[in-house]
Design an enzyme around this catalytic site. Sequence first.
Site, PDB file in Angstrom:
ATOM      1  N   LYS A 158     -17.533  -7.691 -16.545  1.00 33.73           N
ATOM      2  CA  LYS A 158     -18.152  -8.077 -15.272  1.00 33.73           C
ATOM      3  C   LYS A 158     -19.301  -9.054 -15.505  1.00 33.73           C
ATOM      4  CE  LYS A 158     -15.854  -4.256 -13.732  1.00 33.73           C
ATOM      5  NZ  LYS A 158     -15.718  -2.834 -13.979  1.00 33.73           N
ATOM      6  N   TRP A 202     -15.767   5.589  -9.418  1.00 35.56           N
ATOM      7  CA  TRP A 202     -16.093   5.611 -10.852  1.00 35.56           C
ATOM      8  C   TRP A 202     -16.840   6.874 -11.235  1.00 35.56           C
ATOM      9  CZ3 TRP A 202     -12.785   3.153 -13.332  1.00 35.56           C
ATOM     10  CH2 TRP A 202     -12.359   1.871 -12.968  1.00 35.56           C
ATOM     11  N   ASP A 215     -23.927   4.432 -15.805  1.00 38.81           N
ATOM     12  CA  ASP A 215     -22.833   3.469 -15.910  1.00 38.81           C
ATOM     13  C   ASP A 215     -23.316   2.199 -15.220  1.00 38.81           C
ATOM     14  OD1 ASP A 215     -20.554   1.940 -15.667  1.00 38.81           O
ATOM     15  OD2 ASP A 215     -19.330   3.505 -14.725  1.00 38.81           O
TER      16      ASP A 215
HETATM   17  C1  LIG Z   1     -15.114  -1.638 -14.060  1.00 43.28           C
HETATM   18  C2  LIG Z   1     -15.856  -0.375 -14.063  1.00 43.28           C
HETATM   19  C3  LIG Z   1     -15.451   0.731 -14.840  1.00 43.28           C
HETATM   20  C4  LIG Z   1     -14.198   0.722 -15.669  1.00 43.28           C
HETATM   21  O1  LIG Z   1     -14.357  -0.118 -16.742  1.00 43.28           O
HETATM   22  P1  LIG Z   1     -13.268  -0.263 -17.897  1.00 43.28           P
HETATM   23  O2  LIG Z   1     -14.018  -1.124 -18.867  1.00 43.28           O
HETATM   24  O3  LIG Z   1     -12.079  -0.903 -17.295  1.00 43.28           O
HETATM   25  O4  LIG Z   1     -12.974   1.086 -18.425  1.00 43.28           O
HETATM   26  C5  LIG Z   1     -16.236   1.855 -14.820  1.00 43.28           C
HETATM   27  N1  LIG Z   1     -17.349   1.920 -14.082  1.00 43.28           N
HETATM   28  C6  LIG Z   1     -17.763   0.894 -13.317  1.00 43.28           C
HETATM   29  C7  LIG Z   1     -19.006   1.020 -12.507  1.00 43.28           C
HETATM   30  C8  LIG Z   1     -17.028  -0.288 -13.288  1.00 43.28           C
HETATM   31  O5  LIG Z   1     -17.438  -1.315 -12.537  1.00 43.28           O
END
Ligand SMILES: *Cc1c(COP(=O)(O)O)cnc(C)c1O
Length: 362
Positions: A196, A102, A172
């Site tokens: 999540k 990511w 993030d």
């Molecule tokens: C799932 C995830 C993403 C991607 O998320 P989307 O909402 O599908 O764009 C980005 N960073 C992390 C840490 C994630 O767990």
Amino acid sequence: MDRVYNFSAGPSMLPLPVLEKAQKELLNYQGSGMSVMELSHRSTFFTEIIAEAENLLRQLMSIPDNYNVLFLQGGASQQFAMVPMNVLTKNRKVDFVHTGSWSKKAMAEAKKFGEVRVIASSEDKNFTYIPSVTSNMIDPKADYVHITMNNTIEGTVFRDIPDAGNVPIVTDMSSSILSEDIDVSKFGLIYAGAQKNIGPAGLTVVIIREDLIGNAPAHTPTMLNYETHRDSESLYNTPPTFAIYMAKLVFEWIRDLGGLKVMEEINREKAALLYQCLDESKLFTSPIDRKDRSLMNVPFVSVNGDKDIEAKFIKAAQGEGLETLKGHRSVGGMRASIYNAMPKEGVEKLVAFINKFEKDYV
Ligand SMILES: *Cc1c(COP(=O)(O)O)cnc(C)c1O
């Protein structure tokens, strides 16, 4: 009821009481005669939902008054671009901590808007640890420093947030938001896709300090400018209304459990059970450095790298109502995502299953 324990990394389980409440209100939301999905986003019913969602999130995370809460779309992936479009605008330099898939994607987008410098990386060991980051590593002229708080795919979590001085820390937090009691004031900007720990897919939460808004160049598309969403209180256009409603129910659920301190305690217990089982196992092992292990995503592999055993395990687990345990394609093996909504019983059942499987195979 035939519900399974779903260990998916996202979209993932939602708390059962939340689903039940949504079901109860589905056809006629509080006497409106319609479902939340059918309500105008300008109606009093909905504006109360979104205001309450924000209030609850502010209370849960103790978000200081000089931060805005934005309910957006586009996922965390859109934030990979939206953050640099809005914040990488002064010196056009950003420092990144590279901890996995990511952060790599986030860097690729940031590079389109400025100069990206990797100040620490764990690529040398396949991202199985979190590199240490100290204040002196951060360029005081950087517009921000970016950290991926919890690495969903690799199974690591960032614990020691550096003091970056005047440089805002952008994080993030997609896979760990609301799982632990964190200090929001250490960050300039927090973003998270909802699927999540917050609610259904389609909603993205951004928590942003006031001074980081209003720095986007004039040519920035309206929808990609944080200022637009701050000024319209996330109602510039039609927001993901049902996802925001579900998030509000999830926030209420966490509040009723006792808030983030209690949530964190439960998450620590759940993770400890699973890691202890893996540490004692002769068949499976966690490849992650102990100090950096995620409470949310627990990858594990066969000790001998035996792909057949892994495949058999995943199939047999499915037969027992333990779903979606296959690891991410880039890592292989297994991964148990045990977000807030995964009950302790689900982890206990997984641990019992690992023990039984091992007995039958060793
Ligand atoms: C799932 C995830 C993403 C991607 O998320 P989307 O909402 O599908 O764009 C980005 N960073 C992390 C840490 C994630 O767990």
